[in-house]
Scaffold this active site. Structure first.
Site, PDB file in Angstrom:
ATOM      1  N   GLY A 101      37.900  34.050  42.535  1.00 39.49           N
ATOM      2  CA  GLY A 101      38.572  35.063  43.362  1.00 39.49           C
ATOM      3  C   GLY A 101      39.085  34.484  44.672  1.00 39.49           C
ATOM      4  O   GLY A 101      39.757  33.450  44.697  1.00 39.49           O
ATOM      5  N   HIS A 112      30.026  37.966  31.857  1.00 38.88           N
ATOM      6  CA  HIS A 112      29.658  39.333  31.471  1.00 38.88           C
ATOM      7  C   HIS A 112      30.893  40.230  31.350  1.00 38.88           C
ATOM      8  O   HIS A 112      30.827  41.338  30.837  1.00 38.88           O
ATOM      9  CB  HIS A 112      28.601  39.933  32.408  1.00 38.88           C
ATOM     10  CG  HIS A 112      29.105  40.359  33.748  1.00 38.88           C
ATOM     11  ND1 HIS A 112      28.421  41.234  34.543  1.00 38.88           N
ATOM     12  CD2 HIS A 112      30.224  40.030  34.452  1.00 38.88           C
ATOM     13  CE1 HIS A 112      29.077  41.438  35.664  1.00 38.88           C
ATOM     14  NE2 HIS A 112      30.182  40.719  35.629  1.00 38.88           N
ATOM     15  N   ASP A 171      41.217  30.487  39.891  1.00 36.55           N
ATOM     16  CA  ASP A 171      41.391  31.857  39.406  1.00 36.55           C
ATOM     17  C   ASP A 171      42.863  32.033  39.007  1.00 36.55           C
ATOM     18  O   ASP A 171      43.645  31.093  39.080  1.00 36.55           O
ATOM     19  CB  ASP A 171      40.980  32.883  40.496  1.00 36.55           C
ATOM     20  CG  ASP A 171      40.448  34.181  39.890  1.00 36.55           C
ATOM     21  OD1 ASP A 171      39.341  34.623  40.274  1.00 36.55           O
ATOM     22  OD2 ASP A 171      41.136  34.734  38.985  1.00 36.55           O
ATOM     23  N   GLN A 172      43.217  33.259  38.600  1.00 33.51           N
ATOM     24  CA  GLN A 172      44.604  33.483  38.185  1.00 33.51           C
ATOM     25  C   GLN A 172      45.561  33.199  39.350  1.00 33.51           C
ATOM     26  O   GLN A 172      45.204  33.434  40.508  1.00 33.51           O
ATOM     27  CB  GLN A 172      44.771  34.937  37.767  1.00 33.51           C
ATOM     28  CG  GLN A 172      43.952  35.320  36.535  1.00 33.51           C
ATOM     29  CD  GLN A 172      44.119  36.804  36.243  1.00 33.51           C
ATOM     30  OE1 GLN A 172      45.174  37.241  35.803  1.00 33.51           O
ATOM     31  NE2 GLN A 172      43.095  37.573  36.537  1.00 33.51           N
ATOM     32  N   ASP A 213      44.685  29.341  34.061  1.00 30.79           N
ATOM     33  CA  ASP A 213      44.167  30.262  33.050  1.00 30.79           C
ATOM     34  C   ASP A 213      42.920  29.634  32.427  1.00 30.79           C
ATOM     35  O   ASP A 213      43.006  28.638  31.698  1.00 30.79           O
ATOM     36  CB  ASP A 213      45.252  30.486  31.983  1.00 30.79           C
ATOM     37  CG  ASP A 213      44.761  31.401  30.856  1.00 30.79           C
ATOM     38  OD1 ASP A 213      45.575  31.800  30.019  1.00 30.79           O
ATOM     39  OD2 ASP A 213      43.538  31.688  30.820  1.00 30.79           O
TER      40      ASP A 213
END
Ligand SMILES: OCc1ccc2c(c1)OC[C@]1(O)c3cc4c(cc3O[C@H]21)OCO4
Length: 345
Positions: A190, A249, A211-212, A231
């Site tokens: 993030g 998760h 992250d993206q 990715d």
């Protein structure tokens, strides 16, 4: 009689939401900050006046505080013969000036955008489209919703960052896990909440927040902290260790396997010395107390309904880790309800 106990059990669960929403109200009103800044126990009337409540709302405040005191969020004491309230460890987690503040999690988890979907559960159960409950209710994924709603994305990222401050306390207990690592990539990191803490604790470690692209777009690091967009289902930048905090998760076994295999690739240049560090819930009904197990099972349904993800038991983690081609792992409980799983190639 058994019927009476059954009724109490049923009604208690029907109205479980009341204490959650009362806690949300206390968070929104900033009551923990007022009591903390008061520096001493606060009476109902002092609290009501700092909240600038209309006199008709003072009894309302008293009733909310009564329930939350019953549930351990406040304690009562006497100030010159007058009843007064003090914070308890759980409500101290709502003081917004402390790094351990979890108010953003309360705000995000109890936001209407996280709750409204539950009204579509019958539709979700009777459909066979493989959608999440969230998608069934809103016709878009939760991630698409966040990417399309700046305020909600900020709220979510603040919630994730809030939890990572808790990780700072855990980092003291599990320093050894990160010792002698020269580089680490934080997958799904993030805006770098956790990575910054690791970078502070280990300034010589080269840390990458992965992250993206749209997530890391306007993030800036320092000489030993960089942001890389990509990715994780395609490839992960190589490092001595890969960190997966609250990531697996979100994903079912098939996709989690994909991520873990890419992690194995990323650490393969280190041979046996590389490792994957998973921080996630490990359900353990035998040894956990029932309250802790209930929290873990609650989280399992939150992940299921929002992402078709899942919380995993110790055996499920073992199967996933071996299926991904790793040879060994070690689980250490941290942060109260999460575990740190070191995975070796
Ligand atoms: O694995 C990632 C992850 C970890 C925790 C949470 C996630 C996802 O979504 C559900 C959740 O309950 C939630 C939903 C939210 C939110 C925060 C928030 O915390 C909870 O802000 C906006 O909506």
């Amino acid at each position: 009689s058994e019927m009476y106990h059954a009724q109490i059990h049923l009604y208690k669960h029907v109205y479980n939401f009341v204490s959650a929403m009362a806690l949300k109200s206390v968070m929104e009103l900033g009551i923990a900050d007022i009591i903390h800044n008061n520096g001493k126990p606060i009476t109902l009337s002092e609290l009501a006046s700092s909240l600038k409540l209309h006199p008709s709302k003072i009894s309302v405040l008293h009733r909310f505080l009564r329930l939350l005191t019953h549930n351990g969020f406040f304690a009562k004491t006497k100030v010159q013969e007058e009843e007064a309230y003090v914070l308890t460890p759980p409500s101290k987690l709502l003081i917004t000036t402390k790094p351990t503040c979890l108010a953003p999690i309360v705000k995000g988890a109890l936001h209407s955008s996280s709750l409204d979907m539950w009204h579509s559960s019958k539709k979700w159960f009777t459909e066979d489209k493989g959608l999440t409950l969230y998608e069934t209710a809103t016709n878009e994924s939760f991630w698409a919703f966040l990417n399309g709603n700046h305020d909600s994305l900020i709220m979510f990222q603040e919630a994730m960052a809030a939890d990572s401050h808790m990780f700072k306390l855990a980092l003291k207990e599990c320093k050894h896990v990160f010792e002698n690592l020269e580089s680490l990539v934080d997958v799904g990191g993030g805006i770098g909440g956790v990575t910054k803490l690791i970078n502070e604790a280990f300034p010589h470690m080269k840390c990458i927040v992965f992250d993206q692209p749209q997530v890391v777009a306007n993030c800036s690091g320092n000489e030993n902290l960089s942001f890389v967009g990509g990715d994780m289902f395609k490839s992960i930048p190589s490092a001595d260790a890969v960190l997966l905090k609250w990531v697996l998760h979100d994903w079912n076994d098939e996709l989690s396997l994909k991520i873990l295999k890419n992690c194995k690739e990323a650490i393969s240049h280190k041979g046996k010395k590389g490792k994957v560090i998973i921080i996630d819930i490990a359900i353990d009904e035998e040894s956990d107390d029932p309250e802790l197990t209930e929290l873990k099972l609650d989280y399992d349904l939150v992940m299921l309904t929002m992402f078709n993800g899942k919380e995993r038991g110790k055996k499920e983690w073992e199967n996933l880790i071996y299926e991904a081609g790793f040879s060994n792992y070690k689980i250490t409980p941290i942060c109260g309800f999460k575990s740190l799983i070191e995975v070796y190639p």
